[in-house]
Scaffold this active site. Sequence first.
Site, mmCIF file in Angstrom:
data_model
loop_
_atom_site.group_PDB
_atom_site.id
_atom_site.type_symbol
_atom_site.label_atom_id
_atom_site.label_comp_id
_atom_site.label_asym_id
_atom_site.label_seq_id
_atom_site.Cartn_x
_atom_site.Cartn_y
_atom_site.Cartn_z
ATOM 1 N N ARG A 118 0.609 6.078 -2.035
ATOM 2 C CA ARG A 118 0.114 7.159 -1.748
ATOM 3 C C ARG A 118 0.117 7.540 -0.205
ATOM 4 O O ARG A 118 0.456 6.504 0.533
ATOM 5 C CB ARG A 118 -1.641 7.366 -2.253
ATOM 6 N N SER A 137 -3.303 1.931 14.423
ATOM 7 C CA SER A 137 -4.169 3.004 14.266
ATOM 8 C C SER A 137 -4.070 3.674 15.754
ATOM 9 O O SER A 137 -3.532 3.156 16.457
ATOM 10 C CB SER A 137 -5.664 2.525 13.996
ATOM 11 N N LYS A 164 -7.221 -3.759 14.481
ATOM 12 C CA LYS A 164 -5.990 -2.996 14.657
ATOM 13 C C LYS A 164 -5.033 -3.606 15.995
ATOM 14 O O LYS A 164 -4.039 -3.720 16.344
ATOM 15 C CB LYS A 164 -5.970 -1.522 14.631
ATOM 16 N N ALA A 189 -10.900 -3.114 16.798
ATOM 17 C CA ALA A 189 -10.614 -4.376 17.366
ATOM 18 C C ALA A 189 -9.542 -5.219 16.463
ATOM 19 O O ALA A 189 -8.654 -5.943 16.908
ATOM 20 C CB ALA A 189 -11.733 -5.439 17.398
ATOM 21 N N TYR A 197 -13.029 -1.891 13.096
ATOM 22 C CA TYR A 197 -11.460 -1.506 12.754
ATOM 23 C C TYR A 197 -10.628 -1.523 13.806
ATOM 24 O O TYR A 197 -9.422 -2.107 13.872
ATOM 25 C CB TYR A 197 -11.640 0.093 12.165
ATOM 26 N N GLY A 223 0.773 -1.229 0.118
ATOM 27 C CA GLY A 223 -0.074 -0.018 0.206
ATOM 28 C C GLY A 223 0.708 1.217 -0.122
ATOM 29 O O GLY A 223 0.718 2.198 0.760
ATOM 30 N N ILE A 262 -3.968 12.082 11.087
ATOM 31 C CA ILE A 262 -3.020 12.433 10.059
ATOM 32 C C ILE A 262 -3.687 13.307 8.929
ATOM 33 O O ILE A 262 -4.743 13.046 8.544
ATOM 34 C CB ILE A 262 -2.350 11.190 9.255
ATOM 35 N N VAL A 319 -2.873 -7.951 -1.804
ATOM 36 C CA VAL A 319 -2.367 -8.576 -0.570
ATOM 37 C C VAL A 319 -3.410 -8.795 0.589
ATOM 38 O O VAL A 319 -2.981 -9.433 1.378
ATOM 39 C CB VAL A 319 -1.199 -7.888 0.036
#
Length: 238
Positions: free
Chosen positions: A12, A138, A157, A155, A153, A9, A186, A60
Amino acid sequence: MPRVALITGSTRRIGRAIAERLAREGYALALNYRHNAHTAHETVAALQGRTEVMAFRADVSTPEGADHLVRETLAHFGRVDVLVNCVGPFVPKPLADTDLGEWRLLVDGNVGSAFYMMRLLIPVMREQQGGVIVNLGSLNAGMARGAPNTAVYNALKTALVVLTRSVARSEGRYGIRANVVNPGIIDPAGVGAEVVRQIPLQRLGTPDDVAAAVAWLCSDEAAYVSGAVVDVHGGLWA
């Protein structure tokens, strides 16, 4: 030959910033993208001349895609010294509103991709007698905080943190280090001034802030750091 970093990833935002930083540190780069060939080619063009760089198309979040990426990378570079897992789809919904397709996307992208890549590259790193793995978490992943709109999300991470620490425990004997970097909010994140006021450092983070932490963990200066979780969040919820 320079050390080789494979970054998923990586064409970008945070992934690209990590690629640019590791290029400055002298790594050869294997970049990965899933769909946007135009952005991938732009990233490669921007980095060419600084280091050897190749971009490989692969999803992936599937075993087949991860296998393709690893095979292509090894065929071209012959080794992988650093693996940075940046893939991590985000769907902000309460659990009850998350449909099965979104569940599958989140599980496969946030945990599956890291599992597939580590499973394939740990044997390579064992044979090389060393390697570095950095997984992107995160905000405060690992603290087991409840979150009404990001339950799945968060859980996943947190699960990624446990997975990474487990790899650090099992693979240290082979000279393999594994760590997590947790980005905070960010920029550009579309947040208001009220959110910024809650951050002790009074600003949003940047992709370069995250890239700096990743680069340090990959460096020889962090040679005794493994199983760590580095929060890059400006002090938010510390």
